[in-house]
Scaffold this motif. Structure first.
Motif, PDB file in Angstrom:
ATOM      1  N   THR A 164       0.694  -1.331  -0.005  1.00 13.13           N
ATOM      2  CA  THR A 164       0.017  -0.213   0.150  1.00 13.13           C
ATOM      3  C   THR A 164       0.776   1.357   0.150  1.00 13.13           C
ATOM      4  N   LEU A 174      -0.054   5.904 -10.106  1.00 14.09           N
ATOM      5  CA  LEU A 174      -0.899   5.105  -9.490  1.00 14.09           C
ATOM      6  C   LEU A 174      -0.398   4.537  -8.125  1.00 14.09           C
ATOM      7  N   THR A 175      -1.239   4.956  -7.112  1.00 10.68           N
ATOM      8  CA  THR A 175      -0.641   4.464  -5.748  1.00 10.68           C
ATOM      9  C   THR A 175      -1.681   3.539  -5.357  1.00 10.68           C
ATOM     10  N   THR A 209      -3.486   0.602  -3.632  1.00  9.75           N
ATOM     11  CA  THR A 209      -4.333   0.754  -2.214  1.00  9.75           C
ATOM     12  C   THR A 209      -4.664  -0.640  -1.963  1.00  9.75           C
ATOM     13  N   HIS A 264      -4.861  -2.746  -7.110  1.00  5.88           N
ATOM     14  CA  HIS A 264      -5.806  -1.556  -7.214  1.00  5.88           C
ATOM     15  C   HIS A 264      -5.055  -0.278  -6.835  1.00  5.88           C
ATOM     16  N   ALA A 265      -5.474   0.784  -7.352  1.00  2.31           N
ATOM     17  CA  ALA A 265      -4.650   1.934  -6.953  1.00  2.31           C
ATOM     18  C   ALA A 265      -5.683   3.322  -7.117  1.00  2.31           C
ATOM     19  N   ASP A 266      -5.256   4.332  -6.629  1.00  2.02           N
ATOM     20  CA  ASP A 266      -5.745   5.500  -6.596  1.00  2.02           C
ATOM     21  C   ASP A 266      -4.871   6.208  -8.007  1.00  2.02           C
ATOM     22  N   VAL A 267      -5.530   6.998  -8.694  1.00  2.00           N
ATOM     23  CA  VAL A 267      -4.736   7.556  -9.970  1.00  2.00           C
ATOM     24  C   VAL A 267      -4.599   8.921  -9.799  1.00  2.00           C
ATOM     25  N   GLU A 268      -3.499   9.271  -9.949  1.00  4.12           N
ATOM     26  CA  GLU A 268      -3.175  10.882 -10.108  1.00  4.12           C
ATOM     27  C   GLU A 268      -2.856  11.164 -11.424  1.00  4.12           C
ATOM     28  N   ASP A 296     -14.100   7.203 -11.577  1.00  6.46           N
ATOM     29  CA  ASP A 296     -13.794   7.915 -10.116  1.00  6.46           C
ATOM     30  C   ASP A 296     -12.528   8.222  -9.640  1.00  6.46           C
ATOM     31  N   GLY A 297     -11.537   7.958 -10.776  1.00  2.00           N
ATOM     32  CA  GLY A 297     -10.007   8.168 -10.099  1.00  2.00           C
ATOM     33  C   GLY A 297      -9.430   6.964  -9.508  1.00  2.00           C
ATOM     34  N   THR A 298      -9.859   5.491  -9.956  1.00  3.47           N
ATOM     35  CA  THR A 298      -9.416   4.528  -9.258  1.00  3.47           C
ATOM     36  C   THR A 298      -8.834   3.826 -10.412  1.00  3.47           C
TER      37      THR A 298
END
Length: 114
Positions: free
Chosen positions: A8, A24-25, A27, A35-39, A97-99
């Protein structure tokens, strides 16, 4: 491939022509998917419609169109591990949704592994 790659908070990088266009951070992971949050970074927006089209194709179970989107994504983008090395093969979904969710392999997928 190490477990650190999916720790994580570890950061994968999406590149176009060697330029980082998204981070992609991580999660979590649900193997074989990560799975990640996208910037999104400058340069990403031109590819957002392609990811949207892929998402719609999957929702509609239009696998031919989904495969075509996947081929286009793989043709123009590369995905790098947290240590900077690029993966040989990946299947990436970036959601509105930014994921993101993706799977990857150190060697190219066989056509039967779609």
């Amino acid at each position: 491939m190490t477990h650190h790659d999916l720790a994580t908070g570890s950061i994968w990088r999406l590149r176009h022509d060697g330029r980082e266009i998204a981070r992609l951070t991580v999660t979590g992971a649900d193997m074989p998917w990560a799975h990640a949050d996208v910037e999104a970074l400058p340069g990403f927006e031109e590819f957002r419609p392609l990811f949207r089209e892929q998402e719609r194709a999957v929702e509609e179970e239009d696998w031919e169109r989904a495969d075509a989107c996947y081929t286009r994504i793989r043709g123009v983008l590369t995905l790098a591990l947290p240590d900077g090395g690029e993966v040989a093969e990946f299947m990436l979904h970036i959601h509105d949704d930014g994921t993101a969710g993706w799977r990857w392999h150190d060697e190219p997928f066989d056509a039967v592994d779609q």
